[in-house]
Write an enzyme that holds these catalytic residues in place. Structure first.
Site, PDB file in Angstrom:
ATOM      1  N   CYS A  74      31.527  47.158  37.938  1.00  0.00           N
ATOM      2  CA  CYS A  74      32.622  46.199  38.086  1.00  0.00           C
ATOM      3  C   CYS A  74      33.172  46.335  39.500  1.00  0.00           C
ATOM      4  O   CYS A  74      33.639  47.419  39.875  1.00  0.00           O
ATOM      5  CB  CYS A  74      33.711  46.522  37.061  1.00  0.00           C
ATOM      6  SG  CYS A  74      35.198  45.522  37.252  1.00  0.00           S
ATOM      7  N   CYS A 189      31.107  39.964  41.657  1.00  0.00           N
ATOM      8  CA  CYS A 189      31.668  40.274  40.343  1.00  0.00           C
ATOM      9  C   CYS A 189      30.465  40.314  39.411  1.00  0.00           C
ATOM     10  O   CYS A 189      29.609  39.406  39.448  1.00  0.00           O
ATOM     11  CB  CYS A 189      32.644  39.187  39.912  1.00  0.00           C
ATOM     12  SG  CYS A 189      33.099  39.279  38.157  1.00  0.00           S
TER      13      CYS A 189
HETATM   14  N1  DGL Z   1      33.060  42.220  36.122  1.00  0.00           N
HETATM   15  C1  DGL Z   1      34.224  42.444  36.932  1.00  0.00           C
HETATM   16  C2  DGL Z   1      33.829  42.600  38.402  1.00  0.00           C
HETATM   17  O1  DGL Z   1      32.689  42.896  38.718  1.00  0.00           O
HETATM   18  C3  DGL Z   1      35.395  41.538  36.858  1.00  0.00           C
HETATM   19  C4  DGL Z   1      35.778  40.677  35.721  1.00  0.00           C
HETATM   20  C5  DGL Z   1      37.264  40.729  35.436  1.00  0.00           C
HETATM   21  O2  DGL Z   1      38.056  39.985  36.057  1.00  0.00           O
HETATM   22  O3  DGL Z   1      37.628  41.579  34.629  1.00  0.00           O
HETATM   23  O4  DGL Z   1      34.637  42.454  39.277  1.00  0.00           O
END
Ligand code: DGL
Length: 261
Positions: A74, A189
């Protein structure tokens, strides 16, 4: 024989992209997938509150699962929590996910690149420093999207997505300046690669979309003691959702990924 798992962590289902790549590289390894869905989306969280929350969560996760390495799949979390995690749990290994600005700067031909991320990642000092350190010669457009992570979640659960909404969210990535135009969009993301086909379809012109999942998986592999032949799974891969039991559509998706809930 090594039966310790690799832990993959995200706010939702975005980290499944990284899990997929990890499994290609380490097919005999056991994985524990953790989604902090009780706090989704991370994009809008205050930095220190989010960092404290994740460090606290890891206190329990590390004690319970004793992973060889934890992959923070993330960007929004990695840009703030890697240092606090390493400080709180010395001796534990963490691999993060940060916007692929350096590879984009190396590959662009036009010199115009876009970084598509959550509003949190776009605001971070960490992201600004990556641009200062690696992309000074480029024109970098930072685009914070409020909606794409949620759209990706819906798409993966229900198989449909509002294409007009995807088009509107990616539109600011497409810049024309001095006769040059965006030729690379960094997917900063982990949720976004799930929507890349829709992005391709709705983009005003073709670009390269950089998805760092494979690079993250390769980095994680370096912590697996060199020889994956030693790995021996002693149970199914698990998915843990911080809200408790995931909704039925999510549970089906996780089953499709071979994850037991
Ligand atoms: N999957 C997360 C990232 O890579 C973000 C998604 C969210 O906003 O929670 O930043």
């Amino acid at each position: 024989m090594d039966t310790r798992p690799v832990l993959v962590f995200d706010s939702g289902i975005g980290g499944l992209n990284v899990l997929r790549e990890l499994r290609v590289l380490a097919p005999d390894r056991r994985f524990v997938y953790v989604a902090d869905d009780a706090a989704f989306p991370y994009g809008a969280w205050d930095e220190s509150a989010l960092s404290d929350r994740i460090v606290e969560l890891f206190g329990g996760l590390l004690a319970e699962h004793d992973p060889v390495v934890s992959v923070i799949a993330c960007n929004t979390a990695s840009t703030i929590v890697l240092a606090p995690l390493r400080a709180a749990f010395p001796g534990r290994h963490f691999v993060g996910t940060v916007p692929a600005i350096k590879p984009a700067a190396e590959r662009t031909r036009s010199g115009v690149v876009a970084v598509l991320a959550t509003p949190g990642t776009v605001k971070r000092q960490y992201t600004r420093e990556l641009i200062r350190d690696w992309a000074q010669k480029c024109h970098v457009r930072l685009v914070g999207s409020d909606r794409l992570a949620g759209l990706a979640e819906t798409y993966m659960r229900e198989g449909r997505v509002d294409e007009e909404a995807v088009r509107a969210e990616i539109e600011p990535c497409f810049v024309e300046t001095d006769g040059r135009r965006t030729d690379i969009v960094v997917l900063a993301c982990t949720h976004y690669p799930f929507l890349v086909n829709r992005m391709r379809k709705t983009a005003p012109w073709p670009v390269d979309w950089i998805d760092p999942a494979e690079a993250i998986a390769r980095r994680a592999l370096t912590f697996l003691k060199g020889d994956e032949a030693e790995a021996d799974r002693d149970g199914p891969d698990l998915a843990i959702f911080t809200s408790g039991t995931p909704p039925r559509a999510t549970a089906r998706l996780l089953q499709g990924f071979g994850l037991a809930t």
